[in-house]
Each structure stands twice: as C-alpha cells, then as structure tokens.
Write an enzyme that holds these catalytic residues in place. Sequence first.
Site, PDB file in Angstrom:
ATOM      1  N   CYS A 149      -7.514  32.714  -9.894  1.00  0.00           N
ATOM      2  CA  CYS A 149      -7.379  31.837  -8.119  1.00  0.00           C
ATOM      3  C   CYS A 149      -8.255  31.350  -8.031  1.00  0.00           C
ATOM      4  O   CYS A 149      -9.356  31.405  -8.126  1.00  0.00           O
ATOM      5  CB  CYS A 149      -7.245  33.207  -7.379  1.00  0.00           C
ATOM      6  SG  CYS A 149      -6.827  31.681  -5.493  1.00  0.00           S
ATOM      7  N   CYS A 206      -3.733  25.099  -8.956  1.00  0.00           N
ATOM      8  CA  CYS A 206      -3.680  26.749  -8.366  1.00  0.00           C
ATOM      9  C   CYS A 206      -2.462  27.683  -9.573  1.00  0.00           C
ATOM     10  O   CYS A 206      -1.778  26.683  -9.882  1.00  0.00           O
ATOM     11  CB  CYS A 206      -3.103  26.113  -7.016  1.00  0.00           C
ATOM     12  SG  CYS A 206      -2.495  27.462  -6.225  1.00  0.00           S
TER      13      CYS A 206
END
Length: 271
Positions: free
Chosen positions: A73, A183
């Site tokens: 992440c 992302c």
Amino acid sequence: MTHAPIGIFDSGVGGLTVARAIMDQLPGEALRYVGDTANAPYGPRPLADIRARTLAITDSLVAEGVKMLVIACNSASAACLRDARERYDVPVVEVVLPAVRRAVATTRNGRVGVIGTQATITSRAYDDAFTAAPGVTLSTAACPRFADFVERGITSGRQVLGLAQAYLDPLQQADVDTLVLGCTHYPLLTGVLQLAMGDHVTLVSSAEETAKDVLRVLTEHDLLAEADGEPAHEFRATGSGESFAKLARRFLGPSLAADAIDPLAVSSSSA
C-alpha cells in the site's frame, strides 16, 4: 522459518495485484494477506491514522510468525515504512522504490508522472525517491476517488473515464511519457488510464517489480521456501469477507474459495 508465510498488508483489495505477482514469480511461497477493507480507502486519512492502522495489523502478522512483511500500500509505505523496519526483526518490502526504478528505466523523454492517493502525494514519498534519478522531471497528481471506485468494483464506464481525464489532464500537459500507478488499486483501472493518457504513455505498476524485490530479499536472508508442494494461502479482510472475496477473484481468479477469506478484527491502537 523458510516455510513460514509471507505477510502482505494493504488498505483493501489493491495489494492483491502484488500478491498475484508474488504467486506467479514465487509459486512455492505461502502468503498471508490482510486487507483493511473496513477502513478503506486510506488516501483521505491523516498519516498518523494510517500509521496506527498499519502497525496494528503488521504487529498481528508478525505475531503470527510471518517471515517477511510486504507493505503493499503506497499510503501505508509513505506513513510508516521506517517505523516498520525499525520495529520488526523480519525483512520489510515496500512498493514505492520498485516502481521508481522501473519508471527511470522506462522513460524516454525524462518526464515521469505519478498518480496516487491524497496521502501518498502529500507525503512526497515519490518526490523523495526520484531525487536520486538525475535528468527526470516529475509531475504528480492526487486521484482521491480512484481507490474507492475499485473497492466498490467499479473499474470501467463513462463516469470513471471522465474522472480519469480530469485527474490526468495536468500530466498530459506536462508531456509525461511514463506514468507510475502509485496505488496498488490502480492496475484494475489500467484500461481507463491508458485510454485517458494515450498509447504513447507507458503505465508502470509496482507489482511485478515488488515481487522481484521479494525474491531478492528472501534469497539474501536465506528464507526461500523449498518447492515441495502446493503452499497454503490465507486471504483475510477487516470488513465483509463476502465482498472481499468477490473482488479478490478479479485479481486471483475464480478458483479462490470464499471460505478462504476470514473476517479479521484488529485494534486500531498502536504504540
């Protein structure tokens, strides 16, 4: 220890792109994945909140005996990568530097764009990482609604395309020829992003490069599992297991069993 699982953490389903790449490149390794779907997306959250959530879950993974942590992440990597590496005795791999290395090797005109959550862009994690790449001009754009669309399973259509065109217009104006998907949710938007940017722009996802880092680090620490059978994977979510399983199958294939996804309750308090 070599047969212990690799722990993978993400704010939701996006990190499954990294899990898929690791499964493809290291088929003998067992994975233990946790998606904090009850609190996704992380992008709008303050970095202190992201740090607390991340360390609470990675604490639990380390307590379960994983041999490595993969923070899949970008927002979490930006919030607490240094903390995690100081906190744990196991190796910690992240997703920012692998993508940066690939982008530097890919760009032809030296103009690179990065898109990410608001938290990732605000943290300047990519700006800092690209400082070691002379000759690269970096342009960044926050795309705060993308991760939420992916978490809801909306990855195509006129609404998403219109949003992408609005978010990416400054990067088109900057004449970038390489776009980093900052992302791990964004690879599911590849079709829309490529359409918005044009075929002359190369999209860079960190998943494949992160898997290469995992292989390198496991080898350096003599932690590679021996290929002696089918590894057992676990995929868990802090929110609805059923919703998570439905989205997870888009990353990992229809053979993923729903009963392999267990709800997980994790305290958000962390030292």
